[in-house]
Design a protein around this motif. Sequence first.
Motif, PDB file in Angstrom:
ATOM      1  N   ILE A 160     -11.679   0.678   7.223  1.00  0.00           N
ATOM      2  CA  ILE A 160     -10.596   0.160   6.371  1.00  0.00           C
ATOM      3  C   ILE A 160     -10.053  -1.142   6.971  1.00  0.00           C
ATOM      4  N   CYS A 199      -0.279   0.128   6.180  1.00  0.00           N
ATOM      5  CA  CYS A 199      -0.230   0.816   7.483  1.00  0.00           C
ATOM      6  C   CYS A 199      -1.409   1.779   7.550  1.00  0.00           C
ATOM      7  N   VAL A 200      -2.335   1.480   8.429  1.00  0.00           N
ATOM      8  CA  VAL A 200      -3.505   2.343   8.610  1.00  0.00           C
ATOM      9  C   VAL A 200      -3.367   3.035   9.964  1.00  0.00           C
ATOM     10  N   ILE A 201      -3.198   4.355   9.941  1.00  0.00           N
ATOM     11  CA  ILE A 201      -2.991   5.090  11.199  1.00  0.00           C
ATOM     12  C   ILE A 201      -4.305   5.734  11.620  1.00  0.00           C
ATOM     13  N   HIS A 250     -13.120   6.110  10.001  1.00  0.00           N
ATOM     14  CA  HIS A 250     -12.593   5.592   8.733  1.00  0.00           C
ATOM     15  C   HIS A 250     -11.598   4.451   8.970  1.00  0.00           C
ATOM     16  N   TRP A 305      -0.098   4.251   0.902  1.00  0.00           N
ATOM     17  CA  TRP A 305      -0.397   5.155   2.025  1.00  0.00           C
ATOM     18  C   TRP A 305       0.647   4.954   3.110  1.00  0.00           C
ATOM     19  N   ASN A 306       1.061   6.036   3.750  1.00  0.00           N
ATOM     20  CA  ASN A 306       2.097   5.973   4.800  1.00  0.00           C
ATOM     21  C   ASN A 306       3.348   5.267   4.248  1.00  0.00           C
ATOM     22  N   SER A 331       0.841  -1.203   0.000  1.00  0.00           N
ATOM     23  CA  SER A 331       0.000   0.000   0.000  1.00  0.00           C
ATOM     24  C   SER A 331       0.877   1.255   0.000  1.00  0.00           C
ATOM     25  N   PRO A 362      -3.009   1.736  -4.113  1.00  0.00           N
ATOM     26  CA  PRO A 362      -3.037   3.087  -3.513  1.00  0.00           C
ATOM     27  C   PRO A 362      -3.133   3.080  -1.982  1.00  0.00           C
ATOM     28  N   GLY A 363      -4.018   2.260  -1.421  1.00  0.00           N
ATOM     29  CA  GLY A 363      -4.192   2.255   0.033  1.00  0.00           C
ATOM     30  C   GLY A 363      -4.448   0.847   0.538  1.00  0.00           C
ATOM     31  N   SER A 364      -4.517   0.706   1.863  1.00  0.00           N
ATOM     32  CA  SER A 364      -4.713  -0.628   2.431  1.00  0.00           C
ATOM     33  C   SER A 364      -6.053  -1.231   2.028  1.00  0.00           C
ATOM     34  N   TYR A 365      -7.040  -0.378   1.824  1.00  0.00           N
ATOM     35  CA  TYR A 365      -8.342  -0.906   1.404  1.00  0.00           C
ATOM     36  C   TYR A 365      -8.205  -1.693   0.101  1.00  0.00           C
ATOM     37  N   GLU A 366      -7.281  -1.275  -0.753  1.00  0.00           N
ATOM     38  CA  GLU A 366      -7.103  -1.924  -2.060  1.00  0.00           C
ATOM     39  C   GLU A 366      -6.233  -3.181  -1.977  1.00  0.00           C
TER      40      GLU A 366
HETATM   41  N1  LIG Z   1      -5.979   6.654   5.792  1.00  0.00           N
HETATM   42  C1  LIG Z   1      -5.348   5.564   5.321  1.00  0.00           C
HETATM   43  C2  LIG Z   1      -5.732   4.957   4.127  1.00  0.00           C
HETATM   44  N2  LIG Z   1      -6.780   5.459   3.436  1.00  0.00           N
HETATM   45  C3  LIG Z   1      -7.047   5.125   2.072  1.00  0.00           C
HETATM   46  C4  LIG Z   1      -7.824   3.834   1.887  1.00  0.00           C
HETATM   47  O1  LIG Z   1      -7.008   2.701   2.130  1.00  0.00           O
HETATM   48  C5  LIG Z   1      -8.346   3.721   0.465  1.00  0.00           C
HETATM   49  O2  LIG Z   1      -7.286   3.851  -0.437  1.00  0.00           O
HETATM   50  C6  LIG Z   1      -9.424   4.766   0.147  1.00  0.00           C
HETATM   51  O3  LIG Z   1     -10.470   4.689   1.066  1.00  0.00           O
HETATM   52  C7  LIG Z   1      -9.991   4.545  -1.280  1.00  0.00           C
HETATM   53  O4  LIG Z   1     -10.578   3.249  -1.419  1.00  0.00           O
HETATM   54  N3  LIG Z   1      -5.076   3.866   3.673  1.00  0.00           N
HETATM   55  C8  LIG Z   1      -4.024   3.351   4.371  1.00  0.00           C
HETATM   56  O5  LIG Z   1      -3.416   2.356   3.949  1.00  0.00           O
HETATM   57  N4  LIG Z   1      -3.633   3.944   5.528  1.00  0.00           N
HETATM   58  C9  LIG Z   1      -4.268   5.031   6.025  1.00  0.00           C
HETATM   59  O6  LIG Z   1      -3.846   5.526   7.124  1.00  0.00           O
END
Ligand SMILES: Nc1c(NC[C@H](O)[C@H](O)[C@H](O)CO)[nH]c(=O)[nH]c1=O
Length: 158
Positions: free
Chosen positions: A101, A89-91, A97, A31-32, A29, A63-67
């Motif tokens: 995630i 890494c989701v902070i 939110h 993000w972070n 991911s 792009p992010g952990s959700y993906e």
């Molecule tokens: N805030 C964090 C995210 N947010 C983005 C989501 O993962 C995702 O890309 C978005 O909601 C679009 O689908 N992702 C992380 O990995 N870490 C974060 O702290």
Amino acid sequence: MATALKNLSEYSDKNLSDVSGKTFAIVVSEWNEEVTEALYKGAKETLLVNGVSEKNIIRKNVPGSYELSLGAQWMAQRADVDAVICLGCVIQGETKHFDFINQAVAIGITEVNLKFNKPVIFGVLTPDTQEQALDRAGGKHGNKGDEAAITAIKMLGF
Ligand SMILES: Nc1c(NC[C@H](O)[C@H](O)[C@H](O)CO)[nH]c(=O)[nH]c1=O
Ligand SMILES: CC(=O)[C@@H](O)COP(=O)(O)O
């Protein structure tokens, strides 16, 4: 707290199976990025140290952990991939939110494991702060990327 003084990534390398011919996909991911790049570095290095060829380590960014779940599915469906490692890494922010995630990615990754009958490893940090994240990405508590790689190797040995 139990983790306060511990390197959480210590592991025994006894009884690890031979994975020199195996292929690993690492889904990272963005993000972070400072944290996830450190996790990636740890995971890749641990695979190499344990005999995996560089050519058998495939990296896929999302792009992010959700993906991570979909990225993992794209990798797991490939016949040449033996195991998938997901790094993120989701902070914690100000809102819920974070919880959405984390719940989605935990369930998503579990589903990909079961759907493809392959190890898909949950290497996602869920810290309250950036400091906690860095402590677990090559800092005082070790590197969860290393742990994720060792878990993938162990799962291939069953
Ligand atoms: N805030 C964090 C995210 N947010 C983005 C989501 O993962 C995702 O890309 C978005 O909601 C679009 O689908 N992702 C992380 O990995 N870490 C974060 O702290
Ligand atoms: C974990 C998140 O999604 C997060 O960074 C978003 O922050 P917030 O909850 O303050 O919008």
